[in-house]
Each structure stands twice: as structure tokens, then as C-alpha cells.
Write a protein that holds these residues in place. Structure first.
Motif, PDB file in Angstrom:
ATOM      1  N   LEU A  54       9.331   3.230   6.494  1.00  0.00           N
ATOM      2  CA  LEU A  54      10.126   3.259   5.261  1.00  0.00           C
ATOM      3  C   LEU A  54       9.271   2.870   4.063  1.00  0.00           C
ATOM      4  CD1 LEU A  54      13.395   1.402   6.387  1.00  0.00           C
ATOM      5  CD2 LEU A  54      13.107   3.868   6.103  1.00  0.00           C
ATOM      6  N   THR A  55       9.561   3.474   2.928  1.00  0.00           N
ATOM      7  CA  THR A  55       8.987   3.022   1.664  1.00  0.00           C
ATOM      8  C   THR A  55      10.000   2.073   1.018  1.00  0.00           C
ATOM      9  OG1 THR A  55       9.989   4.805   0.390  1.00  0.00           O
ATOM     10  CG2 THR A  55       7.812   5.229   1.346  1.00  0.00           C
ATOM     11  N   HIS A  56       9.570   1.392  -0.026  1.00  0.00           N
ATOM     12  CA  HIS A  56      10.484   0.495  -0.738  1.00  0.00           C
ATOM     13  C   HIS A  56      11.713   1.258  -1.235  1.00  0.00           C
ATOM     14  CE1 HIS A  56      12.175  -2.160  -3.780  1.00  0.00           C
ATOM     15  NE2 HIS A  56      11.997  -1.187  -4.656  1.00  0.00           N
ATOM     16  N   ASP A  57      11.468   2.436  -1.802  1.00  0.00           N
ATOM     17  CA  ASP A  57      12.587   3.220  -2.348  1.00  0.00           C
ATOM     18  C   ASP A  57      13.577   3.606  -1.259  1.00  0.00           C
ATOM     19  OD1 ASP A  57      11.520   3.036  -4.865  1.00  0.00           O
ATOM     20  OD2 ASP A  57      10.449   4.949  -4.741  1.00  0.00           O
ATOM     21  N   ARG A 113       4.764   0.154   0.108  1.00  0.00           N
ATOM     22  CA  ARG A 113       5.134  -0.078  -1.293  1.00  0.00           C
ATOM     23  C   ARG A 113       6.196  -1.178  -1.404  1.00  0.00           C
ATOM     24  NH1 ARG A 113       0.895   1.545  -3.961  1.00  0.00           N
ATOM     25  NH2 ARG A 113       0.566   3.798  -4.069  1.00  0.00           N
ATOM     26  N   ALA A 114       6.098  -2.171  -0.498  1.00  0.00           N
ATOM     27  CA  ALA A 114       7.130  -3.211  -0.412  1.00  0.00           C
ATOM     28  C   ALA A 114       7.103  -4.130  -1.626  1.00  0.00           C
ATOM     29  CB  ALA A 114       6.933  -4.019   0.857  1.00  0.00           C
ATOM     30  N   LYS A 115       8.286  -4.549  -2.038  1.00  0.00           N
ATOM     31  CA  LYS A 115       8.449  -5.526  -3.119  1.00  0.00           C
ATOM     32  C   LYS A 115       8.779  -6.888  -2.488  1.00  0.00           C
ATOM     33  CE  LYS A 115       7.986  -2.545  -6.505  1.00  0.00           C
ATOM     34  NZ  LYS A 115       9.074  -2.073  -7.328  1.00  0.00           N
ATOM     35  N   PRO A 116       8.553  -7.967  -3.227  1.00  0.00           N
ATOM     36  CA  PRO A 116       8.770  -9.312  -2.665  1.00  0.00           C
ATOM     37  C   PRO A 116      10.138  -9.527  -2.021  1.00  0.00           C
ATOM     38  CG  PRO A 116       7.667  -9.474  -4.770  1.00  0.00           C
ATOM     39  CD  PRO A 116       8.017  -8.036  -4.592  1.00  0.00           C
ATOM     40  N   LEU A 158      14.017   2.047   1.581  1.00  0.00           N
ATOM     41  CA  LEU A 158      14.662   0.815   2.050  1.00  0.00           C
ATOM     42  C   LEU A 158      15.790   0.405   1.102  1.00  0.00           C
ATOM     43  CD1 LEU A 158      14.594  -1.620   4.045  1.00  0.00           C
ATOM     44  CD2 LEU A 158      12.985  -2.712   2.470  1.00  0.00           C
ATOM     45  N   GLU A 159      15.519   0.554  -0.182  1.00  0.00           N
ATOM     46  CA  GLU A 159      16.503   0.159  -1.196  1.00  0.00           C
ATOM     47  C   GLU A 159      17.769   1.014  -1.112  1.00  0.00           C
ATOM     48  OE1 GLU A 159      15.669  -1.761  -5.502  1.00  0.00           O
ATOM     49  OE2 GLU A 159      15.052   0.332  -5.266  1.00  0.00           O
ATOM     50  N   GLN A 160      17.607   2.258  -0.702  1.00  0.00           N
ATOM     51  CA  GLN A 160      18.761   3.163  -0.638  1.00  0.00           C
ATOM     52  C   GLN A 160      19.632   2.921   0.599  1.00  0.00           C
ATOM     53  OE1 GLN A 160      17.092   7.095  -0.907  1.00  0.00           O
ATOM     54  NE2 GLN A 160      16.277   6.744  -2.974  1.00  0.00           N
ATOM     55  N   LEU A 161      19.102   2.182   1.573  1.00  0.00           N
ATOM     56  CA  LEU A 161      19.870   1.920   2.796  1.00  0.00           C
ATOM     57  C   LEU A 161      20.814   0.740   2.605  1.00  0.00           C
ATOM     58  CD1 LEU A 161      17.048   2.139   5.522  1.00  0.00           C
ATOM     59  CD2 LEU A 161      18.792   3.862   5.046  1.00  0.00           C
ATOM     60  N   SER A 162      22.022   0.867   3.115  1.00  0.00           N
ATOM     61  CA  SER A 162      22.926  -0.279   3.143  1.00  0.00           C
ATOM     62  C   SER A 162      22.480  -1.204   4.259  1.00  0.00           C
ATOM     63  CB  SER A 162      24.354   0.185   3.406  1.00  0.00           C
ATOM     64  OG  SER A 162      24.463   0.714   4.723  1.00  0.00           O
ATOM     65  N   ASP A 163      22.995  -2.428   4.283  1.00  0.00           N
ATOM     66  CA  ASP A 163      22.612  -3.370   5.337  1.00  0.00           C
ATOM     67  C   ASP A 163      22.976  -2.831   6.721  1.00  0.00           C
ATOM     68  OD1 ASP A 163      21.590  -5.039   3.472  1.00  0.00           O
ATOM     69  OD2 ASP A 163      23.105  -6.604   3.667  1.00  0.00           O
ATOM     70  N   ASP A 164      24.114  -2.180   6.824  1.00  0.00           N
ATOM     71  CA  ASP A 164      24.535  -1.622   8.120  1.00  0.00           C
ATOM     72  C   ASP A 164      23.606  -0.500   8.566  1.00  0.00           C
ATOM     73  OD1 ASP A 164      26.641  -3.350   8.446  1.00  0.00           O
ATOM     74  OD2 ASP A 164      28.108  -2.029   7.464  1.00  0.00           O
ATOM     75  N   GLU A 165      23.184   0.325   7.614  1.00  0.00           N
ATOM     76  CA  GLU A 165      22.260   1.412   7.937  1.00  0.00           C
ATOM     77  C   GLU A 165      20.894   0.848   8.350  1.00  0.00           C
ATOM     78  OE1 GLU A 165      23.837   5.030   5.046  1.00  0.00           O
ATOM     79  OE2 GLU A 165      22.575   3.446   4.197  1.00  0.00           O
ATOM     80  N   LEU A 166      20.476  -0.218   7.651  1.00  0.00           N
ATOM     81  CA  LEU A 166      19.194  -0.851   7.970  1.00  0.00           C
ATOM     82  C   LEU A 166      19.233  -1.470   9.371  1.00  0.00           C
ATOM     83  CD1 LEU A 166      16.351  -1.746   7.244  1.00  0.00           C
ATOM     84  CD2 LEU A 166      17.325  -3.672   5.967  1.00  0.00           C
ATOM     85  N   LYS A 167      20.385  -2.042   9.733  1.00  0.00           N
ATOM     86  CA  LYS A 167      20.524  -2.650  11.064  1.00  0.00           C
ATOM     87  C   LYS A 167      20.305  -1.618  12.168  1.00  0.00           C
ATOM     88  CE  LYS A 167      23.654  -6.381   9.705  1.00  0.00           C
ATOM     89  NZ  LYS A 167      25.046  -6.864   9.714  1.00  0.00           N
ATOM     90  N   ASP A 176       0.819  -1.217   0.000  1.00  0.00           N
ATOM     91  CA  ASP A 176       0.000   0.000   0.000  1.00  0.00           C
ATOM     92  C   ASP A 176       0.852   1.266   0.000  1.00  0.00           C
ATOM     93  OD1 ASP A 176      -2.413  -1.185  -0.144  1.00  0.00           O
ATOM     94  OD2 ASP A 176      -2.952  -0.946   1.951  1.00  0.00           O
ATOM     95  N   ALA A 177       0.210   2.365  -0.352  1.00  0.00           N
ATOM     96  CA  ALA A 177       0.865   3.675  -0.287  1.00  0.00           C
ATOM     97  C   ALA A 177       1.189   4.012   1.163  1.00  0.00           C
ATOM     98  CB  ALA A 177      -0.051   4.743  -0.879  1.00  0.00           C
ATOM     99  N   GLU A 178       2.156   4.911   1.344  1.00  0.00           N
ATOM    100  CA  GLU A 178       2.642   5.225   2.689  1.00  0.00           C
ATOM    101  C   GLU A 178       1.528   5.762   3.591  1.00  0.00           C
ATOM    102  OE1 GLU A 178       6.154   7.817   4.917  1.00  0.00           O
ATOM    103  OE2 GLU A 178       5.915   7.943   2.742  1.00  0.00           O
TER     104      GLU A 178
END
Length: 889
Positions: A575-578, A600-603, A580-589, A551-553
Motif C-alpha cells: 500500500l501507498t500512503h494515499d 510514502r508513509a506519513k507519521p 492506506l488513507e482511502q481505506l476504512s479501518d474495517d477494510e484495513l483489518k 520511499d517511493a513504491e
């Protein structure tokens, strides 16, 4: 297959529509089946009962028991060869270990076989779907698994596409969400050539894929790629492939392996101490000459003693207890709409601290409903029922009425038609008025229907028409002019409705130059009534719930707030998909501990979230229903597949939630935590006995005792602490207060400070009590011994044996609860009362009549009562321990 049919199906040239419309003959279908096979998807080879039994030996504890059995058999053989090394209780101990292995593997195997059978039955039922196929020029229903390459299939609104194929006639819109997670519908039209016959591009204009759902329209398709070669088949094949990469070990097994290692070290240490003491003290106390042969014999005896102590340290009942508790819980779970596919993963629910949940159908009901209306004057009403409006939402609609319910098309059309049915529209609306209907156009963002008199009903996004609206219909059905002031009020209300998670849709009547706004519809997928309470319970249980949705944010945030997932937008992360995609794994942690919503999550976002969380040592749960969810469900520590989800998702999941409810996930956690508590209680009970016995064997050579227990007595103690105790603690009640505790970390030792203190204090008490009796401290044994006792040593040992067992029985009450009320909820575990009551009675009877078999002699009433009183003292001793543990928290 005819030459024409071959050309139509297999060549890349022009389509022969006439040949395709006739479909295959039975002979052609048989030829195609022989050449290309059928549309049946590969199944994971069903494991036989025997292979499940063999697989049960992979358990760390079963391996330990098997090693102990081999060691004991070797020692028994050596005892036969060298009688001086033989042990009187070798056969008894071997039988005891074999029984423990058989019971543990038996419970595990039967439970797994039962759950596998249920899972297969569920999949069998799920796969019994039919398709409308042309054979011999006639339309017939055929099982989707029996479709062959070249078959012509009719697909209509509401149908699930049964195979990958090419549309050659008609137009349809399909939802491919189950395959790619995209919520938008894709338009598919007729192809002229076979160029895209084997295309794997989901955005193809002419190719449809197995697992997609037809939301509107009607079309004829030819099956071009079937079975495992299809896109859904490839995913399914990957999940059923035996050559998988090594999976992450489940948390429960990991923790029990640590316990196994600890007990192994304890057993070896105790054995080494006892062995050394045996040799040294025997030499010091020897009355004969110390020769090399004498020393060698002493060493051999010490080795035998050490081996026996190592075997004694192994808690044979633990694997059986684990299997018994898992089996009982998975049985009760099935009655609560939860099918457990993988018991070990289900056990991990106890340690889950992070749950990634879908929105639709899990947090929300999964059905759109028409709840409110914004009129042209900006007022919000809860119903509109004049004829023009009912005609507009009934005729400009591709859903159909079946048995009084709306079916087919998309969920928005079904919601509108459901509302119209509730207002009696079928009796008020004349469908013969329709001249032409156009389904939803993704470019124009609208759907229209033209009537015979030229009237057009339009529905679509309000922003696409609001500037052209000239009039609006009032609540009483009259027409009024739509001014800029009214427009401003409508737009203001639309913003407010969007913030309330409403999906907005406008319905307009067009007559000539007049565009009359009938209403702006507010549709909503309501948050499930039980979801709000469940989220609160999960949060209180230390489980972070993250909603992952396409869904939309704005909608996602509003629903997350209503469900109680998002409470503080300043500190909690959305977070939106976009993003989330811009974050590195360390930033996401760094963001993960505060993450609450991903929109707007992708599989692949789901699998990445799980993988990154697991790198932080989180124990992750994941819900899912589509094929696109399968990789994340498989990666998660606990994959919760939905009961109405795809077969592929159910295959990948560890637990199938048959009713799709988040509350059922809470039930999984609660049951799993109860299992973990039961295992912890059993560990306290059993390890207390093990350590007490080890201490007595270490102290025996120091204090100059012969063996503290006879062969049969050891067998009786094993029976109590293994089989019977497993049954007693296996039925512990499910207590809601377990959901007020924080989950143990994956890296935490299952032997918590509380468990270690309980084992330590009780073991020391039982050992000291036994020493007090055998050493006649304070003349306690003399005081209860009758005058003229013919065998004082046997009486002393019987008195000690009685105290030992009574103390164990009373300690079982200490073990049941961490609280001071030892009898809380005891009535809910009737098995515990029966087992422990039976042990108490049998122990008393065995002492009195056991005689030579049990190496006992009848005790006086005074001795029996004193042994019981000494045994019951373990309760106040443990109360003091509990008070100290509680004050140190």
C-alpha cells in the motif's frame, strides 16, 4: 536586554541584523534566562528507589500475596484471642509470605532501578550536544540546553538545529524528517521581519525547528521559541506528562492475571470442599453430644482450615520468579546492545506476531554508497576514475572532508565524496578552480558548479537533461557523440537499475554548447547483511514483518523483496500512503494479515496501523528513531527505539536497540520467549506441589489423617517450590528452536493444554503415592519399616515425606523439557544442577538427622531407596503423558 535587542527579538517589526549578529551579552543572556528560562526540555521526573519499590506492589501477584498476608495475620490474632482457633504454624506461614513478598519486590525494584539508571545515562550522553552561539560579539560553544531566547546561533551543514528560531542571514536546506517524517529537504532563507517568529508551520520559508538537521548551506538564526514551548518540546512534554490516558495492559500481565484468577477459584473451591468435609465428617464421627457450641467450634476450625488452604494455593514464588527471570534477561540483553526500559513490554516480545519496521538503518544500512555507473553507450561498469569525473563529483559537492571522511551536506553528496576520496580525488582535484557553486535547487532538480574557465559541472535527475545531452565520455575518457540509439540504451538501463533499488543521478560536463554525459550514477542504501536472515527467522517464528517507509513504491517493493519481506506480489499487499488513507479501518483489518509494505508513509500512518492491529488482538512491535515516531512507539505493545534516534523516540520506546539492528529485535524475541518458557516450567513445578498439597488436605479428613505435614516440613516445601525453584528455573538456556514456534495469542491462556496435563498427571501421581504410603497399600510401608519400630506413625509420615520431596525433585527434570531427553542442555543451567542436587542431599540428611525439628525419624537404607524409586517413577509416568500429548498434536 537592550532596547534594540528587545525590539529585534520580541517585536513583529523589521529585523535589526547588526544587533542580532553581535548576539547577547552575558548580562542579557542572564536576564533572558530569568524571564523565559532555558532551552532544556522537560524530563520525566526520576523515580526514586523507594517509589519503584512501592510501584512493585501494583503487580497482581504481589497484591494476592498481600491479601493472603493480611488474612493470615487476622487469623493469627483471632487464634491468640480464641486459643482453640490458633494454628501452630501461623508465625512460620506469616514469615514465609513476608519473605516471598520481599524477594519478589526486591528483585523487581533493583532491576528497574538499574535499567532506569542506564536509560538516564544514555539520555544524558545524548543530550550533551553543543551549539555555536554568539555571546559578547564572539562565537562560542554552548550546551544546547543552556541556549536562551534571543540568542544568535550559527548553523552549518551537518548541524542539528538546537532551537526553534528565525533565519536572518544566509540560506540553508534542512531535513525535518525527525519531526514530520518527510524525506525531502526544505529550503530556509533569511527573513526581513519577525512575523514568523512563533510560526509552527514546518513549510515556513524562514523558520527552522529544533531537531531538524542542516543538510547544506550556512545561516544565522535567532532563538525565538525555546525548550518546552518549541515544537519538539511540545511532543516531548506530551510524552512525559503524567496525566496519560490508560494504557493497554501488557500481554504478560494479562495472562498472569488469568492464572491468578484460576488459582483463586481453585483455592476457594478446594477450601470449600475441605471445610465442608471437615464439619460433616467430624459430626458423623463424633463420640460426644452434638451441641451448638460444638458445631460452632467445628465451623470455626473449618474456616481456619479453609483460609490456610486458600493461602496454600497461592504460588508465592511466581512473582519472584518473574522478577528474577526478567532481571537476568534484561542484564544479558544489555550486553547484546539492547537496553530494556520497560520490562513488562519487553516480556511481550514473546507474544509479538506483527512487527512494523522502518527501512533506513534497520533493514538497510542507512548509508548511500556509489556502486555502479551507466556510461553513455549503455554499458554498466563498477568504477569510473578519470579526472573529469572525479573533479565533477568533488567540486560540485557541499560535503566536506574531515579526518579523511566525508561529513556534512546530504547523504548523496557524502556518498559521492566518499567515492572520490577512495580514488584519491583530494590529491588530484584543485578546489581553487571554482568560481561559483550552487547547491541543490528543488525547482531545477539539480546542483551546479562553475569553474574559472567557464566549464560547468551539473548533477541531477537524468530525465531533466538527457534530451539535451550531445556527447558522452567513454570508459577511457574520450568523447563520443550521444545518438538516439545510445539514449535508448541508457534509458533502458535506468529502468533496470531502478528496479534493483538504485537511486539514479546523472553527472554532466557543460562546455559551451556541448553537454557531455560523464555517467549515470547508481547509488544504493544496501540491505543489511543480517536483515535477510533475520526476516526469515522472524517469519518462521510466526512474526509478520511489515516495512513502513517514506520511499517511493518501486524502491520500497524492491528492497522488501531483497530483504525477504515481500515474496508473492499476487497474494501479499503493498500500500501507498494515499491507498492506506482511502481505506476504512474495517477494510484495513481485512488487508492487514497480508500487508507487507507501506510506501510514502506519513507519521500518523504508523500509529493507525498499530491501533487497527491491536483491535484485531495482534501483539504489535514498532521500530522508530524520529520524534514523529514517538506516538506509534508509545502505542505499540513493544516500541523498539533506535540507539541513534532522537531522545524523544527513546523516551517513548520500551526497548532501545543500541546498534539499530533488526537482528537485535530477533534477540529480544528469543530472550523473551525463553522467559515465557521459564515461567511456564516454573508454573508446572510449583502448581504441581500446590495442587498435591491441596488434594492431601482435602483427602485428610476423608481418610481420617491428622495433618499430613508438620509446620517445618511445610516451610521446607515452600522453600523448595518458591525461592530455590525460582533460582533453578531462572537460568534456563536460550534455545534457537523457540524461534520455530508460533507465538501464543494475546487471548490464549498461559496454562496451555501441555502445562495443565503436566500439572494434573504429576499432582495425581504424587497424591496417589502419598496415599499408598500412608494407607500402607499392599503392605509397602510395613515392608520398609524396621522390626520393633518405636513410633510407626512417625516412620510412616517420614517415609511419605521423603517420597513427596524426591518425586518433586525428579519432576523438575520432567518440567525442564517438553522432549523425552530430560538432560538436554542441562549443562547450560548449572544453577539448576546445583539447586536440585543440594535439595536432594539436604532432604536425605534432614530425614536422617531432622528429628523433632523436622518431625522425622531416621529411615533405613531400604526405606530411603524405596522412597527414591517410587519418586523416580514420576519420570516414566510423565513420558507416557508426553507421548500421548505428542500423538494428539
Amino acid at each position: 536586554m537592550s532596547e534594540k535587542q528587545n525590539k529585534a527579538v520580541l517585536d513583529k517589526g523589521l529585523l535589526d541584523r547588526k544587533a542580532l549578529e553581535q548576539g547577547l551579552t552575558e548580562e542579557q543572556a542572564a536576564q533572558s534566562k530569568q524571564q523565559y528560562g532555558t532551552n532544556a526540555l522537560a524530563k520525566k521526573e526520576t523515580e526514586s528507589l523507594w517509589s519503584m519499590f512501592i510501584g512493585a506492589f501494583d503487580d497482581i501477584w504481589i497484591k494476592v500475596l498481600c491479601l493472603a498476608l493480611v488474612l493470615k495475620v487476622v487469623l493469627a490474632i483471632l487464634g491468640v484471642i480464641v486459643p482453640a482457633l490458633g494454628g501452630d504454624n501461623d508465625v512460620i506461614e506469616i514469615i514465609s509470605i513476608i519473605l516471598a513478598i520481599a524477594l519478589a519486590t526486591g528483585f523487581s525494584t533493583l532491576s528497574e532501578y538499574r535499567n532506569t539508571s542506564r536509560s538516564e545515562a544514555l539520555q544524558e550522553e545524548y543530550n550533551k550536544t553543543y551549539a555555536k552561539v554568539f555571546r559578547n560579539g564572539k562565537l562560542v560553544k554552548v550546551l544546547t540546553s543552556d541556549i536562551v531566547k534571543g540568542d544568535t546561533i550559527l548553523i552549518q551543514a551537518g548541524d542539528k538545529v538546537p532551537v526553534d528560531g528565525l533565519v536572518f542571514k544566509g540560506n540553508v536546506k534542512v531535513s525535518q524528517a525527525a519531526l514530520n517524517g518527510e524525506s525531502r529537504d526544505e529550503s530556509k532563507s533569511a527573513a526581513d521581519t519577525m512575523e514568523e517568529a512563533e510560526s509552527t508551520d514546518y513549510s515556513s520559508a524562514h523558520k527552522v525547528f529544533m531537531g531538524s538537521v542542516v543538510t547544506s548551506g550556512e545561516a544565522y538564526m535567532v532563538a525565538t521559541v525555546i525548550g518546552d514551548a518549541s515544537e519538539l518540546g511540545k511532543i516531548n512534554k506530551a510524552l512525559t506528562d503524567e496525566n496519560e490516558e490508560e494504557e493497554r495492559k501488557d500481554t504478560s500481565s494479562l495472562k498472569l492475571e488469568v492464572v491468578a484468577g484460576g488459582i483463586g477459584k481453585l483455592g476457594v473451591s478446594a477450601a470449600a470442599i475441605a471445610g465442608v468435609l471437615q464439619v460433616v465428617l467430624s459430626i458423623m464421627r463424633a463420640d460426644e453430644a452434638i451441641t451448638p457450641v460444638f458445631v460452632l467450634l467445628l465451623i470455626a476450625e473449618a474456616v481456619m482450615l479453609m483460609a490456610s488452604i486458600v493461602i496454600m494455593a497461592v504460588p508465592e514464588g511466581l512473582p519472584m520468579m518473574n522478577s528474577l527471570v526478567q532481571s537476568m534477561n534484561t542484564e544479558s540483553m544489555y550486553k547484546k546492545n539492547i537496553l530494556v526500559s520497560h520490562k513488562a513490554a519487553f516480556s511481550d516480545s514473546a507474544y509479538m506476531n506483527l512487527l512494523f519496521s522502518d527501512k533506513t538503518g534497520t533493514i538497510t544500512e542507512g548509508n548511500l554508497s556509489l556502486v555502479e555507473f551507466v556510461l553513455g553507450d549503455g554499458r554498466i561498469v563498477d568504477h569510473v576514475s578519470h579526472n573529469d569525473f572525479l573533479e565533477a563529483i568533488t567540486l560540485n559537492n557541499l560535503a566536506k572532508i574531515s579526518e579523511g571522511k566525508a561529513i556534512g551536506s546530504n547523504n548523496m553528496d557524502r556518498a559521492l565524496l566518499t567515492y572520490a576520496i577512495s580514488k584519491g580525488a583530494p590529491d588530484k582535484v584543485d578546489a581553487s578552480k571554482v568560481k561559483e557553486i550552487s547547491g541543490f535547487d528543488s525547482e531545477k532538480k539539480c546542483a551546479t558548479v562553475e569553474l574559472n574557465d567557464g566549464t560547468v559541472y551539473w548533477k541531477g535527475a537524468t530525465e531533466n537533461i538527457i534530451n539535451d545531452v550531445t556527447h558522452y565520455m567513454t570508459e577511457d575518457g574520450s568523447i563520443a557523440e550521444f545518438t538516439s540509439a545510445e539514449k535508448a540504451r541508457v534509458e533502458e538501463q535506468m529502468v533496470a537499475q531502478a528496479k534493483r533499488t538504485m537511486k539514479l543521478l546523472s553527472v554532466v560536463k557543460i562546455i559551451g554548447s556541448q553537454k557531455i554525459l560523464l555517467a549515470v550514477l547508481s547509488l544504493r542504501d544496501n540491505v543489511r547483511k543480517d536483515a535477510i536472515e533475520t526476516v526469515e527467522v522472524l517469519n518462521r517464528a510466526g512474526i509478520q514483518v511489515v516495512m513502513v517507509t517514506g520511499d517511493a513504491e518501486e524502491t520500497a517493493v524492491a528492497i522488501a523483496k531483497e530483504a525477504g519481506i515481500l515474496k508473492d506480489e499476487k497474494t501479499e499487499v503493498v500500500l501507498t500512503h494515499d491507498e492506506l488513507e482511502q481505506l476504512s479501518d474495517d477494510e484495513l483489518k481485512k488487508k492487514l494479515p497480508n500487508l507487507r509494505v507501506v510506501s510514502r508513509a506519513k507519521p500518523l500512518d504508523k500509529k493507525r496501523l498499530v491501533t487497527v492491529a491491536q483491535q484485531l488482538d495482534d501483539v504489535c512491535g514498532m521500530t522508530g528513531d524520529g520524534v514523529n515516531d514517538a506516538p506509534a512507539l508509545k502505542q505499540a505493545d513493544i516500541g523498539f527505539a533506535m540507539g541513534d534516534g532522537t531522545a524523544v523516540a527513546q523516551e517513548a520506546g520500551d526497548v532501545v536497540i543500541l546498534n539499530n539492528s533488526l537482528t537485535s529485535i530477533k534477540d529480544c524475541v528469543l530472550n523473551s520467549r525463553t522467559m515465557a518458557k521459564s515461567v511456564g516450567k516454573f508454573l508446572i513445578f510449583q502448581l504441581t506441589v500446590n495442587i498435591s498439597t491441596l488434594l492431601m488436605n482435602i483427602l485428610a479428613p476423608i481418610l481420617g489423617w491428622t495433618e499430613p505435614f508438620s509446620i517445618v516440613q511445610i516451610l521446607w516445601i515452600n522453600l523448595i517450590m518458591d525461592t530455590l525453584a525460582a533460582m533453578a528455573f531462572g537460568g534456563e538456556p536460550i534455545l534457537n528452536r523457540y524461534m520455530n514456534e508460533q507465538p501464543a495469542k494475546r487471548s490464549d491462556n498461559i496454562l496451555t493444554g501441555y502445562i495443565k496435563s503436566a500439572i494434573g498427571v504429576s499432582s495425581i501421581f504424587i497424591t496417589l503415592g502419598s496415599i499408598l504410603i500412608l494407607e500402607n497399600v499392599g503392605g509397602i510401608t510395613t515392608a520398609v519399616m524396621p522390626a520393633g519400630c518405636s513410633n510407626p506413625d512417625l516412620y510412616e509420615k517420614t517415609f511419605m515425606f521423603a517420597f513427596f520431596i524426591y518425586a518433586i525433585i525428579f519432576n523438575s527434570l520432567n518440567t525442564r523439557s517438553e522432549r523425552f531427553n530430560l538432560f538436554e542442555h542441562i549443562g547450560e543451567n548449572k544453577r539448576f544442577i546445583l539447586v536440585m542436587g543440594a535439595i536432594f542431599v539436604l532432604q536425605t540428611v534432614l530425614i536422617q538427622i531432622g528429628g523433632e525439628v523436622f518431625s522425622t525419624t531416621p529411615l533405613t537404607l531400604k526405606a530411603l531407596l524405596v522412597s527414591m524409586v517410587l519418586g523416580v517413577l514420576i519420570i516414566p509416568v510423565d513420558m507416557v503423558r508426553k507421548a500421548i500429548m505428542r500423538s494428539n498434536k
